[in-house]
Scaffold this motif. Structure first.
Motif, PDB file in Angstrom:
ATOM      1  N   MET A 151     -50.142  29.639-114.099  1.00 48.25           N
ATOM      2  CA  MET A 151     -50.948  28.922-115.098  1.00 48.25           C
ATOM      3  C   MET A 151     -51.939  29.859-115.782  1.00 48.25           C
ATOM      4  O   MET A 151     -52.343  30.889-115.227  1.00 48.25           O
ATOM      5  CB  MET A 151     -51.669  27.748-114.456  1.00 48.25           C
ATOM      6  N   TYR A 152     -52.319  29.461-116.993  1.00 49.20           N
ATOM      7  CA  TYR A 152     -53.264  30.227-117.797  1.00 49.20           C
ATOM      8  C   TYR A 152     -54.403  29.323-118.265  1.00 49.20           C
ATOM      9  O   TYR A 152     -54.164  28.168-118.633  1.00 49.20           O
ATOM     10  CB  TYR A 152     -52.578  30.817-119.029  1.00 49.20           C
ATOM     11  N   PRO A 153     -55.646  29.835-118.262  1.00 53.64           N
ATOM     12  CA  PRO A 153     -56.774  29.022-118.720  1.00 53.64           C
ATOM     13  C   PRO A 153     -57.034  29.171-120.219  1.00 53.64           C
ATOM     14  O   PRO A 153     -56.839  30.243-120.797  1.00 53.64           O
ATOM     15  CB  PRO A 153     -57.949  29.593-117.910  1.00 53.64           C
ATOM     16  N   HIS A 154     -57.452  28.069-120.831  1.00 55.81           N
ATOM     17  CA  HIS A 154     -57.866  28.046-122.236  1.00 55.81           C
ATOM     18  C   HIS A 154     -59.233  27.358-122.297  1.00 55.81           C
ATOM     19  O   HIS A 154     -59.421  26.298-121.687  1.00 55.81           O
ATOM     20  CB  HIS A 154     -56.910  27.231-123.107  1.00 55.81           C
ATOM     21  N   LEU A 155     -60.167  27.928-123.026  1.00 56.69           N
ATOM     22  CA  LEU A 155     -61.434  27.251-123.308  1.00 56.69           C
ATOM     23  C   LEU A 155     -61.290  26.500-124.618  1.00 56.69           C
ATOM     24  O   LEU A 155     -60.722  27.024-125.581  1.00 56.69           O
ATOM     25  CB  LEU A 155     -62.573  28.261-123.399  1.00 56.69           C
ATOM     26  N   GLY A 156     -61.808  25.274-124.651  1.00 58.83           N
ATOM     27  CA  GLY A 156     -61.664  24.463-125.853  1.00 58.83           C
ATOM     28  C   GLY A 156     -62.918  23.679-126.162  1.00 58.83           C
ATOM     29  O   GLY A 156     -63.748  23.419-125.281  1.00 58.83           O
ATOM     30  N   ALA A 157     -63.052  23.288-127.431  1.00 57.50           N
ATOM     31  CA  ALA A 157     -64.204  22.492-127.870  1.00 57.50           C
ATOM     32  C   ALA A 157     -63.727  21.431-128.842  1.00 57.50           C
ATOM     33  O   ALA A 157     -62.968  21.724-129.774  1.00 57.50           O
ATOM     34  CB  ALA A 157     -65.241  23.389-128.541  1.00 57.50           C
ATOM     35  N   ARG A 158     -64.149  20.191-128.598  1.00 56.31           N
ATOM     36  CA  ARG A 158     -63.867  19.098-129.539  1.00 56.31           C
ATOM     37  C   ARG A 158     -65.184  18.492-129.995  1.00 56.31           C
ATOM     38  O   ARG A 158     -65.932  17.899-129.206  1.00 56.31           O
ATOM     39  CB  ARG A 158     -62.991  18.037-128.885  1.00 56.31           C
ATOM     40  N   ASP A 159     -65.508  18.687-131.266  1.00 50.43           N
ATOM     41  CA  ASP A 159     -66.704  18.103-131.900  1.00 50.43           C
ATOM     42  C   ASP A 159     -67.997  18.540-131.230  1.00 50.43           C
ATOM     43  O   ASP A 159     -68.959  17.772-131.140  1.00 50.43           O
ATOM     44  CB  ASP A 159     -66.613  16.570-131.892  1.00 50.43           C
TER      45      ASP A 159
END
Length: 457
Positions: free
Chosen positions: A438-446
């Motif tokens: 698995m690979y991590p992703h940082l994300g932002a919503r609003d």
């Protein structure tokens, strides 16, 4: 002593004896350094790349400037068509990398002339010279001969007219072809007979069978632009002579996985890839050691207010691991707005669609820390099937500007997410659907948010 008179000259022919596939840094490695700058080329040399791809335009006064786009606007403080610049104008202009590449980079980098790149870089690694406008092929060959670098370059173009001067001079050439379907009347045998030994194919649009057919005909196949390990793994590698990548050091998975972030460097690291709909926006850095994303207000409204960045250097993660990190919510559009950590099987592009059924969701898990303090855990699958909420806990609301510490623990049977210093603070999910690789992703919503101290144990 000038750079072009020191040491042995890099040889393109030497790459034939190198192990396949050879690795070519696209525009110097444009996800790691500002594209088509001497700084990016020097970085690629320092990191031991096999070859560097560059872009040139012939100017009306006969000069050759190094730039990718048909207009100068995106990557420099100049405007107008690149092919209409003059050599003095190119020398006056600057690559304003701090505006478009990474805010911590300067805005006064030099726009290179082709002669400068030949003099300094081609003596260290071979160059793939992409000739972009009419007459650039002949001008590039003349410059290569003047600098006595004929053995150090491969001339590349979308049409054979720009390759003809190189063929006549005995300089190797590569014809770019988007999907492996040659124009009417053109054949692989015809290309070889004319003197073109290489073909550039886009594997996103070229079936594996076409790549294999080109190689079987005797052409050396160079694929472009491969930026993810999952895409590389899908290639018919026995037929691939070389790979062009914006971050070849990440794609080829050289060296061990890192166990913590590199945010203190305040610039991009291997495998920090954004989403296509993010328009090359990969966020910002703040001292000391923070990486941030901003989708607040109308930012990225065309993508539903979401932006995400792969943290590829931390993967692939083992079956069991703990991932600790600090995060700060700086602003939120609503109580449901969230900063996120996605964990996907493979490093394919992850686009948040927890609240919709579209996008390019990858299989894995997505952990949302909402402005309200609610922590939601979703399980996702390929395609457009809705994400499934598999766990949730309501913790106290986030305080803008305050640092929050999260810990994610994955075992073969469970996923446990806990928030330090509050009560309640933990959600445990009994789910073993996806594990390993698995690979991590940082994300932002609003939200406008930042992350730091990512540590894998």
């Amino acid at each position: 002593m000038s750079p072009e008179s020191t040491g042995p000259i890099a040889s393109w022919a030497d790459l034939d004896t190198a192990p396949a596939p050879r690795w070519i840094a696209h525009r110097g490695g444009r996800w790691m350094g500002p594209e088509n700058t001497l700084e990016a080329y020097r970085m690629a040399v320092e990191l031991g790349i096999d070859a560097i791809e560059i872009d040139v335009y012939r100017l009306p006064d006969g000069g050759l400037v190094v730039m990718h786009d048909s207009t100068a606007t995106r990557t420099s403080n100049l405007t107008g068509p690149t092919g209409n610049l003059t050599t003095p104008a190119a020398l006056r202009g600057r690559v304003d990398a701090g505006n478009w590449f990474c805010s911590t980079w300067p805005n006064d980098l030099r726009i290179p002339l082709f002669a400068e790149v030949l003099a300094e870089i081609s003596g260290q690694v071979p160059l793939v010279v992409h000739c972009n406008n009419i007459g650039s092929g002949a001008a590039a060959v003349e410059a290569v001969q003047r600098h006595e670098r004929a053995g150090a370059v491969l001339i590349m173009a979308w049409n054979e007219a720009e390759l003809t001067p190189a063929r006549a001079a005995g300089i190797p050439t590569i014809l770019l072809d988007e999907d492996g379907t040659l124009p009417a009347g053109q054949t692989y045998a015809g290309l070889l007979a004319a003197g073109t030994q290489y073909i550039g194919l886009n594997p996103a649009k070229t079936p594996p069978a076409a790549i294999e057919a080109a190689a079987a005909a005797g052409l050396r196949v160079i694929v472009y632009t491969v930026n993810r390990r999952s895409d590389y793994a899908a290639l018919p590698l026995a037929s691939v002579w070389a790979v062009i990548s914006d971050d070849p050091w990440y794609v080829r998975a050289a060296g061990p996985m890192r166990t913590r972030d590199a945010f203190a460097a305040q610039t991009w690291f291997h495998g920090m890839l954004g989403i296509v709909s993010g328009r090359d926006d990969r966020g910002f850095f703040q001292p000391v050691g923070w990486h941030g994303l901003d989708t607040s207000g109308s930012l990225h409204a065309d993508n539903g207010g979401y932006l995400g960045v792969l943290q590829g250097y931390l993967g692939p993660l083992p079956e069991s691991f703990t991932l600790d990190f600090d995060c700060v919510l700086e602003a939120a559009d609503s109580s449901g707005a969230s900063l996120q950590l996605a964990l996907t099987v493979g490093d394919g592009e992850y686009d948040d669609d927890v609240d919709t059924t579209g996008g390019s969701r990858q299989p894995g898990y997505n952990i949302l820390l909402r402005s309200s303090g609610v922590i939601d855990v979703y399980r996702t699958s390929y395609g457009t099937a809705p994400a499934v909420k598999v766990g949730s806990v309501a913790t106290p609301a986030l305080t803008p500007g305050a640092t929050t510490h999260l810990k994610v623990q994955m075992t073969p049977a469970t996923i446990c997410v806990s928030r330090a210093g509050v009560t309640p603070n933990t959600v445990t999910v009994n789910d073993s659907t996806y594990r390993g690789g698995m690979y991590p992703h940082l994300g932002a919503r609003d939200v406008r948010a930042r992350w730091g101290n990512l540590i894998v144990t």
